[in-house]
Design a protein around this motif. Structure first.
Motif, PDB file in Angstrom:
ATOM      1  N   SER A 399       0.820  -1.213   0.000  1.00 20.99           N
ATOM      2  CA  SER A 399       0.000   0.000   0.000  1.00 20.99           C
ATOM      3  C   SER A 399       0.855   1.265   0.000  1.00 20.99           C
ATOM      4  N   ILE A 400       2.022   1.209   0.639  1.00 19.49           N
ATOM      5  CA  ILE A 400       2.910   2.381   0.658  1.00 19.49           C
ATOM      6  C   ILE A 400       3.404   2.668  -0.756  1.00 19.49           C
ATOM      7  N   ASN A 401       3.766   1.606  -1.486  1.00 14.40           N
ATOM      8  CA  ASN A 401       4.211   1.760  -2.868  1.00 14.40           C
ATOM      9  C   ASN A 401       3.098   2.383  -3.716  1.00 14.40           C
ATOM     10  N   ALA A 402       1.867   1.892  -3.533  1.00 12.85           N
ATOM     11  CA  ALA A 402       0.735   2.428  -4.287  1.00 12.85           C
ATOM     12  C   ALA A 402       0.521   3.903  -3.967  1.00 12.85           C
ATOM     13  N   GLN A 403       0.653   4.269  -2.722  1.00 14.23           N
ATOM     14  CA  GLN A 403       0.477   5.679  -2.332  1.00 14.23           C
ATOM     15  C   GLN A 403       1.542   6.560  -2.974  1.00 14.23           C
TER      16      GLN A 403
END
Length: 733
Positions: A399-403
């Motif tokens: 999710s951090i990568n997506a953000q």
């Protein structure tokens, strides 16, 4: 003596240095009250530019020049195919410009040889007489009174042999035409009958269909005496060859024809500017037989020259030839690419035993192998690209990568909107692995820009793709009758939506269409075009020619309603002249204008066809949305909480009256400030992909065939009007 034409080829410049060239009015003080000023390109307002150089005035001469300039560069590339399995190799093999030139000469010589030595020539047929007299009379052919050579027909999906045939025709002053692969036998029969074509060069899978038509005594094939297969013929095809002979048709493959040409070499027969290069049959939106536009060598040379002023060369540039070559749009951009030394790659060859796959998956597969620097595409596939990128990010397990990826896209979106040509570059974020992977998964590693035309596109899609894939996206505008594109928006236009301004080869003006509510006082009206790219008329159809072409002044009436920004001359296509109808209240409605607004304001809608007639008081529509967006809408707006619904189940639920009422309320709210009450949709039917070629409700360039579509969806419209009725009858919008 003219300067060396090689000095006239544009430099290799990035888009930033090319800048944005707009248009200026040239007759502000003297024009009729119902017409706008005439606009010309700001780069060359004193006159229109027909050619890069006076000596480069035909398709043939421009390619000759390229062979001199780029003889050792790769020219055509294709994926080798195993005809036994139908599988294409995972790499491209290329021919240089010099090698293509040799094959072109062999093919041209071979075509003339197999026709002149054909036992089935009938001197009672005028097209056969032209075969025998071609070498003596080729310089006398021009566009006047349909005075053309015999016509060679090309019938195939995009492949190297298609453009090789096109080049051979130009070098031997043979007019060609293209048969549609998507519109069925009737259109092919109409084109063959109109042109009296004696020879067809096609992919092998078309031969049986053509021989079947001949067996049925089709008048359309009475002139055909030779069929040349682009694919090799084997012993298994002997029966087909024998059947051809029984039907008085000699069947060869291209290898045989080129071999015969290499043995019986004939000098090239270079065309003159007035020679008819091709008869390009428009796909049409009315369901009637298509009209054949005569495109001269001067027309196509002008189009090639214009694009060379707009599109930069790329060092070792690669162009994927993806859109159908049956249309003048891709033929023009392909011809431009050859003019400036690009390496042209073709989609994988599909045979009878190949796994076909869907168009989008095939495109991505070819891109991953060929890695083009640019290609042309249609709006529906750009929308699909947007959906694929968003779905990937949404499914990213980290999710951090997506953000972080979404933050990069937001940053680029804001920076690119500051000014034209701004790319929002930042070395740190541009090299972030999660962000760069978006391009790699699509095969866009080298892609600098793509270009789109033929139908409306939501500007939000353009904004998102430019930011997420770090590419430019240009909108072009043109028509068959003006030899394809003559405008091109900047690939990094800060506020997408325009088609750019007119190029150096054409001038434009607007004429008021007051019956539709468009006047030049508001900078709106029907777009008229004049210049060296404008065709001389339709083949064997003077009546239709006179409807669109002013024979005295040379203006072509496009049938498109445009807005021209008076500050920069940029063109916005907003409607069609013929696409309006009257409701029961007596009010006129322009459906294309309304469709464009709904598509612009509602990213959830990917396709839209609006319908109404004179006995109804309100409008209905056919809506296309994606599988993913359908699930999201049901879950977010209708209280569902499911992610496992099948496609059929999703659209069954979406078409429940209570859910459609919610959908309509949402999309109508988004357009409430842009349309009046009579223009809003009152009921809809929702599908995954309702406007398809298979249904024959759109043209191959995805313009809606309104007459055909109204009949195809008639039962649905009856249900919407008579059973479900208006779902927003009491709306205050």
């Amino acid at each position: 003596m003219h300067p060396d034409p090689q000095l006239l080829i544009p430099n290799e410049l990035p888009f930033d240095e090319l800048g944005v060239v707009d248009a200026v009015p040239i007759n502000m003080e003297a024009h009729p009250p119902n017409e706008s000023p005439v606009y010309r390109n700001k780069m060359h307002p004193q006159s229109l530019v027909a050619n890069l150089h006076p000596d480069l005035d035909t398709h043939h001469r421009l390619f000759e020049n390229s062979v001199k300039l780029f003889k050792d560069r790769p020219c055509f590339g294709s994926r080798p195919i195993d005809y036994t399995t139908g599988k294409s190799a995972g790499h491209y093999e290329s021919l240089t410009y010099k090698e293509v030139n040799i094959r072109k000469q062999n093919l041209g010589s071979g075509i003339l040889h197999v026709l002149n030595n054909n036992p089935f020539v009938d001197t009672n047929l005028s097209s056969h007489q032209k075969i025998l007299s071609h070498q003596l009379k080729y310089r006398s052919y021009d566009f006047h009174d349909d005075n053309i050579s015999f016509v060679l027909s090309i019938f195939s999906a995009n492949r190297m042999e298609w453009l090789l045939t096109d080049l051979a025709c130009s070098s031997y002053s043979i007019t060609n035409t293209a048969l549609y692969d998507t519109l069925g036998e009737n259109v092919a029969k109409h084109i063959l009958e109109s042109t009296e074509s004696p020879i067809i060069i096609c992919s092998k899978d078309k031969i049986k269909m053509l021989l079947k038509l001949k067996q049925a005594n089709a008048t359309s094939l009475q002139n055909v005496i030779a069929i040349v297969s682009m694919d090799p013929l084997t012993d298994q095809d002997n029966g087909m060859v024998t059947l051809g002979e029984d039907l008085r048709i000699a069947v060869h493959d291209m290898y045989q024809v080129e071999l015969l040409g290499s043995i019986n070499t004939q000098n090239e027969l270079p065309p003159l500017p007035q020679t008819v290069y091709t008869i390009s049959f428009t796909s049409g939106t009315t369901g009637s037989n298509p009209k054949g536009a005569k495109i001269t060598q001067a027309n196509i040379a002008s189009a090639m020259s214009y694009l060379a002023t707009e599109i930069p060369q790329i060092k070792d540039g690669r162009a994927l030839i993806y859109l159908p070559l049956t249309h003048i749009y891709e033929r023009g951009t392909s011809a431009f690419a050859l003019t400036t030394g690009y390496y042209l790659g073709f989609p994988r060859t599909i045979t009878a035993n190949s796994e076909r796959g869907d168009a989008f998956s095939n495109l991505i597969e070819d891109c991953k192998i060929f890695k083009p620097h640019y290609f042309s595409i249609v709006p529906r596939l750009l929308t699909k690209l947007e959906s694929v990128v968003k779905s990937y990010i949404a499914q990213e397990t980290d999710s951090i990568n997506a953000q972080l990826i979404n933050k990069i896209i937001q940053y680029k979106t804001s920076r690119q909107s500051v000014r034209d040509a701004a790319k929002g570059e930042n070395h740190l974020i541009d090299n972030y692995p999660g962000y760069t992977y978006l391009k790699k998964m699509l095969g866009f590693d080298n892609l600098i820009w793509t270009q789109t035309a033929s139908a409306p596109i939501n500007p939000a899609t353009l904004i998102y793709l430019k930011a997420s894939l770090s590419i430019g996206v240009s909108q072009l505008y043109g028509l068959t009758e003006v030899t394809g594109a003559f405008t091109k928006g900047h690939p990094y236009e800060c506020i997408p939506g325009s088609c750019g301004s007119t190029g150096v080869s054409c001038e434009v003006k607007l004429v008021s269409r007051e019956e539709m509510g468009y006047t030049v006082d508001e900078h709106k009206g029907e777009l008229l075009i004049r210049g060296p790219g404008v065709f001389p008329g339709y083949f064997k159809n003077d009546e239709e020619t006179s409807k669109v072409l002013d024979s005295n002044l040379g203006w072509f009436s496009s049938g498109d309603i445009a807005r021209i920004d008076p500050n920069n001359g940029r063109i916005y296509i907003i409607d069609r002249v013929k696409n309006f109808f009257k409701l029961a209240q007596g009010e006129y409605i322009s459906p294309e204008k309304i469709e464009n607004i709904y598509l612009l304001k509602n990213p959830i809608i990917q396709q839209l066809y609006i319908h109404g007639d004179s006995i109804r008081h309100w409008l209905v529509g056919i809506v296309g949305i994606s599988h993913e967006l359908g699930i999201k809408f049901l879950n977010d707006e209708c209280g569902y909480n499911r992610a496992d619904m099948s496609v059929a189940e999703i659209f069954q639920e979406l078409n429940k009256v209570e859910n459609k009422a919610i959908f309509l309320k949402k999309i109508n709210q988004n357009v409430s400030s842009s349309i009046n009450g009579l223009e809003k949709l009152h009921n809809i039917h929702i599908e995954l992909n309702p406007l398809t070629l298979d249904r024959n409700v759109v043209t191959p360039t995805f313009k809606i065939k309104r007459g055909v579509a109204s009949k195809f969806f008639a039962s649905i419209f009856n249900r919407l009007y008579d059973l479900e009725r208006s779902l927003v009858e009491h709306s205050k919008l």
